[in-house]
Structure formats: C-alpha cells, structure tokens
Design a protein around this motif. Structure first.
Motif, short mmCIF file in Angstrom:
data_model
loop_
_atom_site.label_atom_id
_atom_site.label_comp_id
_atom_site.label_asym_id
_atom_site.label_seq_id
_atom_site.Cartn_x
_atom_site.Cartn_y
_atom_site.Cartn_z
N THR A 78 0.74 -0.89 0.12
CA THR A 78 0.32 0.38 0.57
C THR A 78 0.95 1.24 0.31
N ASN A 130 -0.90 2.39 -6.54
CA ASN A 130 -2.26 2.07 -6.22
C ASN A 130 -3.25 2.56 -7.54
N SER A 154 -6.35 0.18 1.30
CA SER A 154 -7.05 1.97 0.48
C SER A 154 -7.93 1.96 0.19
#
Length: 354
Positions: A277, A282, A306
């Motif tokens: 993350t 992402n 996320s």
C-alpha cells in the motif's frame, strides 16, 4: 476438528465426576452458551453469564483440575472452529452482491469504476501474482541457503548470533519495510532506472521477499535440525563429505519442512498489505506492457487497505473488496492444502510406504 477419541475422553471424564461436579459442568456449558447468544442478540447482557462461567471454571480448576483443563481445551478448539467458520461465511456472504452483478467478469475484467458501478479484480489479481512470484524468487533461495548455513555449516558461536538476529527481523512491522522502500529504494530506482512513476511491482516484490525471508529461514532451519543425527553420521561413515551429506541426506529428509517454509513465506507475500500500500501508487489498471514488472498497479491487499474507507456507503464497492478477500482466502487455503500434500507425500516416501 474435534475427533471422536477426544469426545469419548471428555464423556468418560464427565461420567466419572460426582453429582456437584456434573452440575457445575452443566451450569458452565449453559452459561457459556448463554453468553454466546447474548453477544449476538443483546450484548449488554453478556457480562452475567460470563461471570457465572468464570466462577464455574475457578471451582472446577480447584477441585477437578485435570478434567477442567481437558474440557477447556475442548471448548477452545470448538470455539476456534466456530469463529473461523463464521468469519468464512461472513466473507462469502458479503461478496454475493458483486458476484451477482458482475458474474465471471469480476475475475476477468480490469474495469474498476465507481461511476459505472463495475468492479473487476483482474488488475489486483495480476499485481498480487507478480509481487508474489518476485517475493518467492527472493525469499526461497536466500532463505533455504541461510537455513542450510545456520544448520549445517556455521559454527556454534555464529549460529547463536545469526539465528536470533534473523528471527528478530520478523518482528519489524511491515509498515517500516514499506516506508524504507518508499523513502529510500523508490527514489533510487526512479532516478537510476528512470521509471516514469513512483513505485513498482518489482520493488514491492523485493521488499516483501525480504519480509518473508526470516520465516523461510527459521522454519527451514528447524526442519534441517530435526533430521536425526544417525542419518548424517551414517552418511559420513560411508565416506561422504559433509557437503555431500547435507545435499544428499539432510536436505531430502527435510524437504517437507523446507517446502512448508517456502509456502509460509509465499503466504506472507500474498497477504502482505502495508508495504504494498505504501510503495505502490494503487493505480487500478494493468501495466503496459503486461510483462513490465516495473509498472505501477495495485494488489488485492492494497486495494482492500486503500479503498475500504471510501467504500463505506457504497454497497457494491464494499462487496467487491470482500470478494477480493475471498480470493485471498482461496489462495491461502490452496497453499495450505499443497503444503499438507507435500508433507504427506514425503512422509510416505521417507517411511518406505511407496
């Protein structure tokens, strides 16, 4: 699971108790059941049955310690199975809405759009697959080599220092690994390799591989150490060198434990969240080209971490994240079954059964 011999032993223990003890056992079981029901229906009333259960346990521990310990072991086993079953059922139930809407597209589509209300997990699955492969290529050979060195080659003094140091690495929080990768390695790779974006699957795989390394080393080393000395001494007695003994006797004899160590490392790589993350951008799209390991995308775990906050109030998106959890569950379960199959196979082979 609770086997029949355990149930029979508990039943015999209860039958051997006197009347006050049997009454206490019944009261304890009823109070525990009442506490469980109250926790689900009316949590404010859960304290009273728990107090009764604790009182019964204290009475049983003072007067019938062996029987109480056996009963508590049985209860903890049953509750562990029940809790895991409830978690699994909840996970699958929560993923039903998105499966109904998306069908097979949920694992074949790369579209992740809140505006279109479509959530495909193929991008996340690809990111998880690539990072896991890279992490395995890092942790498996280095971990096995480290285990062989500690178990077979290192002196006692080096072993006493090296093994605790490696095991200590397992205690470092994953967010620390992710932060180091983001602040140190990520800028270095961006500057030296001229990557267009910060973060890459390659870097995540490297970091997760190092995170899984202590697990592989520790479990594999324990497996190598567990090989009977008689097998090693017999090999040396036949004229083999220490390395030939390690290569041809110790390593094959411990292969089931070594395989389990690698699979445990892979399991950690699959389920790693914070490092992926922090390092990845992402981005919910596949790398272009697909084989680009320096691309920036997303994994199943980083998607859950996320997007779980922004998914509140969006039932379908939240259901898609639960579906990602189901896929992770299936992957880890498959790895566990493979590990058990390898262990059974090697037990049969080494035992001469086939």
């Amino acid at each position: 699971m609770v086997d029949a011999p355990t149930l029979s032993a508990v039943r015999r223990s209860v039958d051997e108790l006197d009347t006050p003890a049997q009454i206490a056992a019944v009261v304890g079981a009823l109070s525990l059941a009442a506490a469980f029901i109250a926790f689900i229906v009316a949590p404010t009333y859960v304290a009273f049955p728990l107090v009764v259960f604790v009182a019964v346990v204290v009475y049983g521990w003072v007067t019938y310690q062996a029987e109480t310990a056996r009963a508590l072991s049985l209860l903890t086993t049953i509750f562990t199975v029940i809790i895991l079953g409830l978690i699994t059922a909840y996970l699958f139930i929560q993923s039903i809405p998105v499966v109904r809407k998306m069908g097979l597209d949920i694992v074949t589509s790369t579209v992740w759009s809140t505006s279109a209300n479509r959530y495909g997990l193929l991008t996340m699955m690809w990111g998880t697959f690539v990072t896991t492969i890279i992490a395995t290529l890092v942790s498996a050979p280095l971990g096995i080599a480290g285990a062989i060195f500690i178990s077979e080659l290192a002196s006692d003094m080096v072993r006493e220092v090296t093994k605790p140091a490696i095991e200590l690495l397992a205690g470092i929080p994953s967010i620390v690994y992710g932060f180091i990768g983001f602040m140190v390695l990520n800028p270095y790779m961006s500057n030296e390799l001229l990557l267009p974006t910060g973060g890459s699957l390659f870097l995540v795989g490297i970091m997760i591989g190092f995170m899984a390394l202590p697990t592989v080393v520790s479990v594999a080393e324990d497996s190598l150490t567990a090989v009977p000395n008689s097998m090693k001494q017999g090999s040396v007695g036949l004229g083999a060198t220490d390395w030939q003994t390690t290569k041809s006797v110790t390593f094959p004899a411990a292969i089931s434990g070594i395989s389990a160590a690698v699979i445990l490392g892979v399991g950690r790589a699959v389920g790693e969240t914070m490092a992926a993350t922090v390092i990845l951008g992402n981005v919910t799209r596949l790398p272009d080209p697909l084989k680009d390991v320096f691309g920036n995308t997303i994994t199943l775990t980083s998607a859950i971490a996320s997007q779980s906050g922004v998914a509140v109030g969006r039932q379908l998106q939240l259901s898609a994240l639960f579906a990602a959890g189901v896929i992770l569950f299936v992957i880890v379960l498959t790895l566990s079954l493979i590990s058990q199959a390898i262990e059974r196979r090697m037990t049969q082979k080494l035992g001469g059964e086939q």
